[in-house]
Design a protein around this motif. Structure first.
Motif, PDB file in Angstrom:
ATOM      1  N   ALA A 340       0.813  -1.219   0.000  1.00  0.00           N
ATOM      2  CA  ALA A 340       0.000   0.000   0.000  1.00  0.00           C
ATOM      3  C   ALA A 340       0.845   1.267   0.000  1.00  0.00           C
ATOM      4  O   ALA A 340       0.402   2.305  -0.467  1.00  0.00           O
ATOM      5  CB  ALA A 340      -0.933   0.000   1.206  1.00  0.00           C
ATOM      6  N   ASN A 341       2.055   1.167   0.509  1.00  0.00           N
ATOM      7  CA  ASN A 341       2.928   2.337   0.563  1.00  0.00           C
ATOM      8  C   ASN A 341       4.369   1.860   0.611  1.00  0.00           C
ATOM      9  O   ASN A 341       4.926   1.653   1.682  1.00  0.00           O
ATOM     10  CB  ASN A 341       2.589   3.185   1.794  1.00  0.00           C
ATOM     11  CG  ASN A 341       3.449   4.423   1.889  1.00  0.00           C
ATOM     12  OD1 ASN A 341       4.269   4.699   1.009  1.00  0.00           O
ATOM     13  ND2 ASN A 341       3.275   5.182   2.967  1.00  0.00           N
ATOM     14  N   PRO A 342       4.996   1.671  -0.549  1.00  0.00           N
ATOM     15  CA  PRO A 342       6.349   1.089  -0.563  1.00  0.00           C
ATOM     16  C   PRO A 342       7.439   2.023  -0.039  1.00  0.00           C
ATOM     17  O   PRO A 342       8.571   1.592   0.109  1.00  0.00           O
ATOM     18  CB  PRO A 342       6.585   0.769  -2.046  1.00  0.00           C
ATOM     19  CG  PRO A 342       5.258   0.879  -2.713  1.00  0.00           C
ATOM     20  CD  PRO A 342       4.447   1.829  -1.901  1.00  0.00           C
ATOM     21  N   ARG A 343       7.107   3.256   0.230  1.00  0.00           N
ATOM     22  CA  ARG A 343       8.053   4.197   0.863  1.00  0.00           C
ATOM     23  C   ARG A 343       9.391   4.277   0.138  1.00  0.00           C
ATOM     24  O   ARG A 343      10.445   4.272   0.769  1.00  0.00           O
ATOM     25  CB  ARG A 343       8.278   3.807   2.334  1.00  0.00           C
ATOM     26  CG  ARG A 343       6.991   3.785   3.131  1.00  0.00           C
ATOM     27  CD  ARG A 343       7.208   3.474   4.582  1.00  0.00           C
ATOM     28  NE  ARG A 343       5.908   3.462   5.271  1.00  0.00           N
ATOM     29  CZ  ARG A 343       5.686   4.011   6.450  1.00  0.00           C
ATOM     30  NH1 ARG A 343       6.655   4.579   7.110  1.00  0.00           N
ATOM     31  NH2 ARG A 343       4.479   3.973   6.989  1.00  0.00           N
ATOM     32  N   ASN A 344       9.331   4.340  -1.182  1.00  0.00           N
ATOM     33  CA  ASN A 344      10.585   4.451  -1.934  1.00  0.00           C
ATOM     34  C   ASN A 344      10.754   5.873  -2.460  1.00  0.00           C
ATOM     35  O   ASN A 344       9.892   6.728  -2.268  1.00  0.00           O
ATOM     36  CB  ASN A 344      10.614   3.436  -3.073  1.00  0.00           C
ATOM     37  CG  ASN A 344       9.473   3.670  -4.039  1.00  0.00           C
ATOM     38  OD1 ASN A 344       8.565   4.432  -3.767  1.00  0.00           O
ATOM     39  ND2 ASN A 344       9.517   3.028  -5.175  1.00  0.00           N
ATOM     40  N   VAL A 345      11.870   6.108  -3.133  1.00  0.00           N
ATOM     41  CA  VAL A 345      12.128   7.429  -3.706  1.00  0.00           C
ATOM     42  C   VAL A 345      12.114   7.328  -5.223  1.00  0.00           C
ATOM     43  O   VAL A 345      11.897   6.246  -5.789  1.00  0.00           O
ATOM     44  CB  VAL A 345      13.482   7.995  -3.219  1.00  0.00           C
ATOM     45  CG1 VAL A 345      13.424   8.233  -1.726  1.00  0.00           C
ATOM     46  CG2 VAL A 345      14.632   7.074  -3.590  1.00  0.00           C
ATOM     47  N   ASP A 346      12.354   8.452  -5.904  1.00  0.00           N
ATOM     48  CA  ASP A 346      12.233   8.465  -7.358  1.00  0.00           C
ATOM     49  C   ASP A 346      13.313   7.639  -8.057  1.00  0.00           C
ATOM     50  O   ASP A 346      13.098   7.102  -9.131  1.00  0.00           O
ATOM     51  CB  ASP A 346      12.299   9.906  -7.883  1.00  0.00           C
ATOM     52  CG  ASP A 346      11.083  10.704  -7.448  1.00  0.00           C
ATOM     53  OD1 ASP A 346      10.190  10.110  -6.828  1.00  0.00           O
ATOM     54  OD2 ASP A 346      11.036  11.909  -7.733  1.00  0.00           O
ATOM     55  N   LEU A 347      14.491   7.589  -7.443  1.00  0.00           N
ATOM     56  CA  LEU A 347      15.609   6.903  -8.088  1.00  0.00           C
ATOM     57  C   LEU A 347      16.341   6.087  -7.029  1.00  0.00           C
ATOM     58  O   LEU A 347      16.986   6.659  -6.160  1.00  0.00           O
ATOM     59  CB  LEU A 347      16.541   7.963  -8.708  1.00  0.00           C
ATOM     60  CG  LEU A 347      17.498   7.536  -9.799  1.00  0.00           C
ATOM     61  CD1 LEU A 347      16.771   6.874 -10.945  1.00  0.00           C
ATOM     62  CD2 LEU A 347      18.267   8.755 -10.299  1.00  0.00           C
ATOM     63  N   ALA A 373      11.712  -2.048  -9.394  1.00  0.00           N
ATOM     64  CA  ALA A 373      10.474  -2.499 -10.035  1.00  0.00           C
ATOM     65  C   ALA A 373       9.273  -1.653  -9.611  1.00  0.00           C
ATOM     66  O   ALA A 373       8.199  -1.799 -10.169  1.00  0.00           O
ATOM     67  CB  ALA A 373      10.224  -3.963  -9.702  1.00  0.00           C
ATOM     68  N   LEU A 374       9.457  -0.777  -8.635  1.00  0.00           N
ATOM     69  CA  LEU A 374       8.305  -0.074  -8.067  1.00  0.00           C
ATOM     70  C   LEU A 374       8.123   1.330  -8.621  1.00  0.00           C
ATOM     71  O   LEU A 374       9.090   1.986  -8.984  1.00  0.00           O
ATOM     72  CB  LEU A 374       8.491   0.048  -6.547  1.00  0.00           C
ATOM     73  CG  LEU A 374       8.355  -1.237  -5.767  1.00  0.00           C
ATOM     74  CD1 LEU A 374       8.811  -1.016  -4.344  1.00  0.00           C
ATOM     75  CD2 LEU A 374       6.926  -1.729  -5.801  1.00  0.00           C
ATOM     76  N   ALA A 375       6.888   1.742  -8.639  1.00  0.00           N
ATOM     77  CA  ALA A 375       6.591   3.129  -8.968  1.00  0.00           C
ATOM     78  C   ALA A 375       6.944   3.992  -7.764  1.00  0.00           C
ATOM     79  O   ALA A 375       6.919   3.527  -6.626  1.00  0.00           O
ATOM     80  CB  ALA A 375       5.118   3.279  -9.297  1.00  0.00           C
ATOM     81  N   SER A 376       7.288   5.227  -8.022  1.00  0.00           N
ATOM     82  CA  SER A 376       7.672   6.132  -6.947  1.00  0.00           C
ATOM     83  C   SER A 376       6.465   6.469  -6.068  1.00  0.00           C
ATOM     84  O   SER A 376       5.425   6.890  -6.549  1.00  0.00           O
ATOM     85  CB  SER A 376       8.259   7.399  -7.548  1.00  0.00           C
ATOM     86  OG  SER A 376       8.660   8.248  -6.525  1.00  0.00           O
ATOM     87  N   THR A 377       6.647   6.288  -4.759  1.00  0.00           N
ATOM     88  CA  THR A 377       5.532   6.400  -3.832  1.00  0.00           C
ATOM     89  C   THR A 377       4.869   7.776  -3.798  1.00  0.00           C
ATOM     90  O   THR A 377       3.663   7.885  -3.646  1.00  0.00           O
ATOM     91  CB  THR A 377       6.016   6.071  -2.409  1.00  0.00           C
ATOM     92  OG1 THR A 377       6.515   4.748  -2.410  1.00  0.00           O
ATOM     93  CG2 THR A 377       4.893   6.167  -1.402  1.00  0.00           C
ATOM     94  N   ARG A 378       5.681   8.818  -3.933  1.00  0.00           N
ATOM     95  CA  ARG A 378       5.129  10.147  -3.622  1.00  0.00           C
ATOM     96  C   ARG A 378       4.007  10.572  -4.556  1.00  0.00           C
ATOM     97  O   ARG A 378       3.256  11.492  -4.245  1.00  0.00           O
ATOM     98  CB  ARG A 378       6.246  11.195  -3.606  1.00  0.00           C
ATOM     99  CG  ARG A 378       6.846  11.509  -4.958  1.00  0.00           C
ATOM    100  CD  ARG A 378       7.968  12.518  -4.784  1.00  0.00           C
ATOM    101  NE  ARG A 378       8.683  12.706  -6.033  1.00  0.00           N
ATOM    102  CZ  ARG A 378       8.632  13.828  -6.738  1.00  0.00           C
ATOM    103  NH1 ARG A 378       7.902  14.833  -6.333  1.00  0.00           N
ATOM    104  NH2 ARG A 378       9.320  13.938  -7.859  1.00  0.00           N
ATOM    105  N   PHE A 379       3.871   9.923  -5.700  1.00  0.00           N
ATOM    106  CA  PHE A 379       2.787  10.273  -6.609  1.00  0.00           C
ATOM    107  C   PHE A 379       1.512   9.471  -6.324  1.00  0.00           C
ATOM    108  O   PHE A 379       0.535   9.595  -7.046  1.00  0.00           O
ATOM    109  CB  PHE A 379       3.218  10.047  -8.057  1.00  0.00           C
ATOM    110  CG  PHE A 379       4.455  10.819  -8.423  1.00  0.00           C
ATOM    111  CD1 PHE A 379       4.406  12.197  -8.555  1.00  0.00           C
ATOM    112  CD2 PHE A 379       5.675  10.179  -8.602  1.00  0.00           C
ATOM    113  CE1 PHE A 379       5.538  12.918  -8.869  1.00  0.00           C
ATOM    114  CE2 PHE A 379       6.813  10.890  -8.924  1.00  0.00           C
ATOM    115  CZ  PHE A 379       6.752  12.270  -9.061  1.00  0.00           C
ATOM    116  N   HIS A 380       1.569   8.618  -5.320  1.00  0.00           N
ATOM    117  CA  HIS A 380       0.441   7.716  -5.073  1.00  0.00           C
ATOM    118  C   HIS A 380       0.086   7.654  -3.595  1.00  0.00           C
ATOM    119  O   HIS A 380      -0.017   6.588  -3.013  1.00  0.00           O
ATOM    120  CB  HIS A 380       0.773   6.314  -5.608  1.00  0.00           C
ATOM    121  CG  HIS A 380       1.308   6.329  -7.002  1.00  0.00           C
ATOM    122  ND1 HIS A 380       0.509   6.596  -8.080  1.00  0.00           N
ATOM    123  CD2 HIS A 380       2.551   6.157  -7.491  1.00  0.00           C
ATOM    124  CE1 HIS A 380       1.247   6.580  -9.174  1.00  0.00           C
ATOM    125  NE2 HIS A 380       2.496   6.315  -8.842  1.00  0.00           N
TER     126      HIS A 380
END
Lengths: 509, 424
Positions: A340-347, A373-380
């Motif tokens: 629900a919230n992978p807490r990753n960054v853009d790069l 493999a993940l989309a960046s969290t901050r947009f979601h």
């Protein structure tokens, strides 16, 4: 490019309070799902009820009641908003949560979750208006009577009244809930860069409130009105186009889903998988959720502070990312929290130098199918404002024989976002329900998942728990324990938009 | 292959294509017209009616709306060389293909089908395939291997606590037994034809060499080029209205029936030679990277694309883009916007109405909502789509490949064995 407009402070008195507060101290609540019977009476009621609508202003004394009002697309039409304006709202909102089979498929609303079987919100039972009532202990009934006065019954027909219960910050399975929320940038100090290398919990105001720059520095698409239109002077001007009036400014979208939770089924499954060992049972359940039952994260805490995550003494810590758990041996890749919230960054890898950053952007340094493999969290990010319903049930009781007339339990899930497609629908469709999430397969969300076959990948009913130096433990035959019973997309307007609706002439006039 | 459709036969063609499907937009592998499933070198295939909704966009430049006849595109991603595949196709699906192409203008039932196809062939200017050299046979065999090993581990739970090297030995013994009894097959990789390797090496060397030789010229021209580019970038109109809801509904109905989806889109190039040549040059460079660099499961940061192709049609005036990707469109678009915006910009910004770019790579797709509208509006429904590796994502394919490598390897450290076991 960022738009060069002054970032004026938000007039919080124009924003409905739910965007800023959870109203946690008001422990009684209900959700009224209404159909508009007569537009003129509905408008008359709204005009009279306007002073009762709680705003985002911090009051010196906490209020003992609160009310919020939101509209579906049919509600906007019924109250007299013209088609031209309505079609400027987001496509998801106009189509509705249950309005398109392809959307249902994407959201996992198939099989037992299909809108055809919903108690409300499905075909033929879509509400027009949502009224949220919140009150102090013992005050809800009076509050409801007070709100449902005047021309209320002439204006509205009540489709359903969703009750709530106070499970003291736990959700029905027994886990501490509502710990992690995005920190909205109310002072408008955040100017997100194109590539953010630091995980932050502070999110641009425009992700949760229409009419302000979002995480891309852009204004989310919305209907802008000709200022010469009748009653348009009730509305604020658009920040990005001051020559137009912004019906949506200070408003947002509200997503509601009634999620029935099979508490007994959840614990029975964990109990069977654990061969009735209480410690193992708890470990498996916690692995599915991604938190300890008391709320502490399974992932190790972050060595440094995370912007926008406050340390609250005595409360479970929210100061973590998954950077410290790359192999997911602490918190499984597929755990509900991690999805629900992978807490990753853009790069990933956070390359500091220009050249290394470009090499990284070209894909250098990716070693396996799970790197990057993940989309960046901050947009979601979404803001959750849901409440539980039904009585609580302890683990031991859940494992006992169920009594006749076992009451229903679950969550009236509510979330706010300025872009339903990038917010709720992305989290639900691309993360929670996806069998391709983060290089996984054969599984979707272990808690919310529908365990339904995904095309030619028929084994969705798994859940894998990575282990140190051993093949992952795979729980097979996961049962669906959360069933969607209703849902809809609402627009939660600003106070000025509500005033505009009150004035709006009906189309038939 | 692209061929114009006889206007009077368009409705019949649509119905015929529809009859090949078993699910919305998804071909029945055993359909009687083109039984895709019988071609064991075919990864993906599709029929698309190139019904571009955006030709009127030229009016933004004060140009008349150009007329293009509606065309039918037929494309496939296959192992081996073109001639061998087309020959097999004509042999096993000749009658069905003839029936389909009889709806095309100028179709001659007596013509040689292979030649007819070759005459209408359009090679992509840029072609990306997720894993060069991984054949359909190999990936299907590796899928079976993974399933067999996973079920073996499930049946022998005591192995979970054993040292990884010991587990690997047991797995190898199991595989040997299964191989001997013919329950699984692991065909050794066939050698790449010498001619292909020579051609590939020549390409590998000659492209940089040509660029190196042209460097002085390119450097002299660069300031002029960028002056022209920036002037155009500032004045080119953005045409990004919200896509028509009916169009979107039609597209969405074809999506998410499987873990992998198809994507087809097209659009006209901006008028003038400048954009045409920029497009050709850029795709030529990118094709070099997809042929020699991005050959192992990823296109820059994107790990979910199986194949992607950029093909000029109508004498280079229009571009057709087709891809196969894992996950839903939302996450695919998210990758476009947040991971490879520069790549999308550099190729598609030569297309009519694309969101404003700076210096060819900046902004553009970063105007997230405008970009999504642009993409959806240019997307085309894919009438027939075939996927030989249905149910297998790129991540699955790579995992399966790693498992096979780990089983095949002669020796291994405990740590390597642990990594192998964790994949199962």
């Amino acid at each position: 490019m960022r738009s060069n407009v002054p970032s004026d402070a938000v007039d919080v008195s124009d924003v409905q309070g739910l965007v800023r507060f959870g109203f946690g101290h008001l422990t009684e609540a209900c959700y009224l799902l209404l159909r508009i019977r007569d537009a003129a009476s509905a408008r008359a009621w709204l005009t009279a009820a306007l002073p009762l609508v709680s705003t985002a202003v911090k009051l010196p004394q906490k209020p003992s009641t609160a009310m919020q009002v939101a509209f579906t697309v049919s509600g906007l039409r019924a109250i007299g908003v013209g088609d031209e304006v309505v079609s400027g709202f987001s496509a998801e909102f106009v189509s509705g949560m249950a309005g398109d089979q392809s959307r249902s498929r994407r959201l996992g609303d198939i099989g037992a979750n299909a809108p055809d079987g919903w108690e409300w919100g499905g075909p033929g039972s879509e509400p027009d208006v949502l009224v949220i009532l919140l009150a102090d202990v013992g005050m809800l009934e009076d509050w409801r009577r007070q709100v449902e006065s005047g021309s209320f019954h002439d204006g509205f027909e009540t489709l359903a009244c969703l009750p709530t219960s106070n499970l003291h910050n736990n959700e029905p399975f027994g886990f501490r809930d509502g710990i992690s929320q995005p920190d909205i940038d109310w002072p408008r100090q955040r100017t997100p860069g194109t590539t953010e290398l630091t995980y932050t919990n502070i999110v641009a105001l425009g992700e949760f409130l229409l009419g302000y720059p979002n995480e891309y520095g852009k204004y989310t698409d919305r209907p802008l009105l000709d200022p010469l239109e009748e009653y348009a002077d009730y509305l604020l001007s658009a920040e990005d186009d001051p020559s137009r009036k912004d019906l949506c400014r200070n408003g947002t979208y509200l997503v509601i889903r009634q999620l029935e939770q099979d508490v007994r089924g959840f614990w029975r499954f964990a109990d069977q998988a654990a061969k009735s060992d209480p410690k193992e049972r708890l470990r498996l359940a916690e692995a599915m959720v991604g938190r300890e039952i008391g709320g502490d994260p399974l992932a190790p805490l972050n060595p440094s502070a995370i912007p926008g995550v406050d340390y609250v003494p005595g409360a479970p810590s929210n100061c973590f990312t998954y950077d410290q758990d790359p192999e997911a041996t602490r918190c499984p890749f597929g755990a509900h929290l991690r999805r629900a919230n992978p807490r990753n960054v853009d790069l990933p890898g956070r390359p500091a130098w220009f050249l290394s950053r470009w090499l990284r952007m070209l894909g250098w340094g990716i070693k396996s199918f799970r790197d990057d493999a993940l989309a960046s969290t901050r947009f979601h990010r979404i803001l959750r404002r849901g409440r539980e319903y039904g009585p609580g049930l302890g683990i031991e009781d859940a494992l006992r024989q169920e009594p006749a007339n076992d009451p229903k339990r679950g969550l009236n899930f509510v979330c706010l976002n300025a872009n339903i497609s990038r917010g709720f629908e992305f989290v639900q469709g691309a993360w929670l329900m996806s069998t391709t999430f983060n290089g996984l397969n054969d599984e979707n969300d272990p808690v919310l998942g529908n365990a339904a076959a995904a095309g030619d990948c028929p084994y969705t009913g798994n859940f894998s728990i990575p282990r140190v130096g051993a093949p992952p433990q795979v729980l097979a035959g996961m049962q669906q324990v959360v069933t969607v019973r209703g849902g809809a997309y609402f627009f939660l307007p600003s106070l000025s938009a509500l005033r505009y609706f009150c004035r709006r002439p009906t189309q038939t006039r | 292959m692209v061929a114009p459709i006889e206007p009077s036969k368009l409705g019949a063609l649509r119905n015929l294509l529809l009859s090949m499907n078993s699910r919305p937009g998804e071909a029945d592998p055993h359909n009687t017209l083109v039984p895709f499933g019988e071609f064991e070198t075919l990864h993906f295939a599709r029929f698309v009616i190139l019904d571009d909704q955006t030709t009127a966009d030229y009016e933004a430049y004060g140009l008349p709306k150009p007329f293009y006849p509606l065309s039918l595109a037929f494309m496939g991603d296959f192992d081996g060389d073109y001639d061998a595949f087309v020959q097999a196709l004509c042999q096993h699906a000749g009658a069905g293909l003839r029936r389909i192409f009889s709806h095309c203008a100028g179709y001659d039932p007596n013509a040689d089908l292979a030649r007819w196809l070759r005459e209408r062939e359009h090679r992509p200017s840029t072609y990306f395939f997720d894993w060069r050299g991984r054949t359909v046979r190999q990936l299907l065999e590796e899928k079976e291997l993974h399933l067999a090993l996973a079920s073996y581990l499930r049946q022998n739970p005591e192995l979970a606590t054993r040292p990884a090297l010991e587990v690997r030995d047991r797995l190898r013994q199991f595989v040997d037994k299964e191989l001997a009894e013919g329950r699984i097959r692991l065909t050794p990789e066939s050698t790449t034809p010498l001619a292909w390797r020579v051609r590939n090496t020549m390409h590998l060397i000659l492209v940089p060499l040509a660029l190196l030789l042209a460097t002085p010229l390119l450097l002299i021209y660069a300031p002029f080029y960028f002056f022209q580019l920036r002037r155009r970038e500032n004045s080119d109109p953005e045409i990004v209205p919200r896509p028509n809801q009916d169009h979107v509904t039609k597209l969405a109905a074809l999506e998410d029936h499987n873990v992998t989806n198809q994507f087809s889109a097209m659009g006209g190039l901006k008028p003038g030679l400048f954009r045409r040549l920029t497009g050709v040059f850029v795709l030529w460079i990118i094709n070099y990277s997809t042929r020699h660099v991005f050959v192992r499961g990823r296109l820059a940061r994107v790990l979910t694309i199986h194949s992607a192709s950029w093909t000029f049609i109508d004498g280079g005036k229009r571009l057709f883009f087709a891809s196969n990707y894992d996950g839903n469109l939302e996450s695919y678009m998210d990758d476009f916007v947040n991971k490879v915006a520069f790549g999308l910009n550099v190729t598609f910004s030569n297309g009519l109405g694309y969101p404003k770019t700076r210096w060819l790579i900046l902004d553009g797709a970063k105007n997230e909502q405008a970009f999504r509208y642009y993409i959806r509006r240019h997307e085309l429904p894919t009438q027939v789509w075939y996927n030989a590796q249905a149910g297998l994502t790129n991540a699955n394919l790579e995992r399966n490949g790693r498992i096979r490598k780990g089983i095949d390897a002669r020796a291994m450290t405990e740590e390597e064995a642990r990594a192998l076991v964790a994949l199962l």
